[in-house]
Scaffold this active site. Sequence first.
Site, mmCIF file in Angstrom:
data_model
loop_
_atom_site.group_PDB
_atom_site.id
_atom_site.type_symbol
_atom_site.label_atom_id
_atom_site.label_comp_id
_atom_site.label_asym_id
_atom_site.label_seq_id
_atom_site.Cartn_x
_atom_site.Cartn_y
_atom_site.Cartn_z
ATOM 1 N N CYS A 87 33.636 37.727 34.019
ATOM 2 C CA CYS A 87 34.207 36.486 34.547
ATOM 3 C C CYS A 87 33.159 35.391 34.592
ATOM 4 C CB CYS A 87 34.754 36.729 35.954
ATOM 5 S SG CYS A 87 36.345 37.556 35.956
ATOM 6 N N LYS A 110 37.526 49.802 40.851
ATOM 7 C CA LYS A 110 37.185 49.394 39.480
ATOM 8 C C LYS A 110 35.676 49.411 39.260
ATOM 9 C CE LYS A 110 36.817 44.954 38.462
ATOM 10 N NZ LYS A 110 35.681 44.376 37.747
ATOM 11 N N ASN A 111 34.935 48.817 40.174
ATOM 12 C CA ASN A 111 33.499 48.680 39.921
ATOM 13 C C ASN A 111 32.756 50.015 40.011
ATOM 14 O OD1 ASN A 111 33.831 46.011 39.379
ATOM 15 N ND2 ASN A 111 33.082 45.276 41.359
ATOM 16 N N ARG A 115 25.028 34.581 34.701
ATOM 17 C CA ARG A 115 24.935 35.995 35.077
ATOM 18 C C ARG A 115 23.848 36.656 34.232
ATOM 19 N NH1 ARG A 115 30.911 38.220 36.327
ATOM 20 N NH2 ARG A 115 29.721 39.683 37.566
ATOM 21 N N ARG A 160 42.512 42.423 34.582
ATOM 22 C CA ARG A 160 41.245 43.148 34.400
ATOM 23 C C ARG A 160 40.972 44.089 35.563
ATOM 24 N NH1 ARG A 160 36.494 39.336 32.486
ATOM 25 N NH2 ARG A 160 35.520 41.326 32.818
ATOM 26 N N ASP A 169 33.441 38.915 46.183
ATOM 27 C CA ASP A 169 34.703 39.186 45.487
ATOM 28 C C ASP A 169 35.931 38.981 46.379
ATOM 29 O OD1 ASP A 169 33.324 39.750 43.201
ATOM 30 O OD2 ASP A 169 33.780 41.889 43.145
#
Length: 435
Positions: A120, A22-23, A125, A402, A310
């Site tokens: 999230c 995903k990232n 952030r 997500r 993560d």
Amino acid sequence: MEQYVIKGGIPLVGEVTIAGAKNAALGILAAAVMTDKECIIENVPNVRDTRVLLQAIGEIGATVRYIDEHTVSICGGTITNVEALCVDDEFIRKIRASYYLLGALLGKYGRSQVALPGGCDIGSRPIDLHVKGFEALGADVVIDKGMVTASAEQLVGKHIYLDTVSVGATINIMLAAVFAEGKTTIENAAKEPHIVDVANFLNSMGANIKGAGTNEIRIRGVKELKGTEYSIIPDQIEAGTFMMAAVATGGNVLIKNVIPKHLEAISSKLSEIGAVVEEYDDSVRVIGNREKRLGATQIKTQPYPGFPTDMQPQMAVTLGLSEGTSVITENIFENRFKYADELTRMGANIKVEGNMAIITGVSQYSGASVVAPDLRAGAALVIAGLAAEGFTVVEDIQYIQRGYECLEEKIQALGGKIEIVETEKDIMKFKLKVG
Ligand code: UD1
């Protein structure tokens, strides 16, 4: 609202195939708009974050076409409006990676505007490092009324030192610098596998990026990029999540389509506590132990190649069932233990003190109704539910969706009892069905 209902206590056994990262996908999809030619990107995970980013890319006028479920064609030649990603856009505010369009569009058009990113809620952030990087390249950056606007007549290469290792800032500066005149150096760059993947993708379009995967990335500006075909690397965190699920349920799972090297930090901790991890070329087999509880350990989250933040919640769930006391120190985000209260409701013994969680293992979790506080913590609670005695309901699974593709289907294929439900009646039906 959709929820997961789970009947726990069944070891996961079988094979699972991991989706694209995903990232990495988020960086690569944004980078694809930097050429006017067509890019065909394979192994795109079909998760909410990538769908939302693709929708945003379509909104600025790029042509986005799904060739199949995991292959996307993007053509940035039709972009009409680099300022369309507005603050009212409910989608763009939901995903953190919307900010990659800032770097990509600033590099290509000398101007970009994006709503301040969401993502999230795992701590503050900031995007100060992204902004500093753009400014160092000669851009003006203004943050006003929830929008970030960056503009420059001509970006010029610079030596940029990041005082915190940041995945997002490294990728964003790399994107902007692709067209900057001369040479850009990013020092103290993040080294995550997805940074390398985004750099490889850009290089396949004709960019000149060296050193990705080390702490110094060197970029020589080019005049234009061409179209390309590229396949995204497998998702290290999805793989790690299934590794933890195998261990926590005392199962035996062959996790396919992975790069074992990317999983080393996770594999070595699992081996240390007594699980079996067998590495093959592009798969790993993870075997838990149903007869004997695993051991305790210390975890400190670090940028790659350290233990990934993560994976911290999923590891906590595993350690919560180990014999003895483990300590997890979270060094990246300050608010990443929000799952602790939920896990306590399932019988875990976790105490959070500042950035540390002290976990004294229990022999069994018991099913409960819990709420997913964010993406990875949500996945961790699913693992806890799979390991627990009885039924667990996980609410707010939109966070989990997500970043995990068909999580419930993959777990079902491993023998796990899990379903998406919407009402109490559905939960009753599930309970009657699985007994
Ligand atoms: C990315 C990942 C996320 C992962 C995180 C750390 C994506 C879309 N998300 O998030 O899943 O948890 O890396 O591996 O790839 N920081 C600043 N200023 C900035 C930027 C970051 O101080 O401008 C700080 C953050 O507060 C944090 C640390 O740097 O403490 C690392 O954050 P960063 O690597 O940037 O995370 P993200 O890119 O947001």
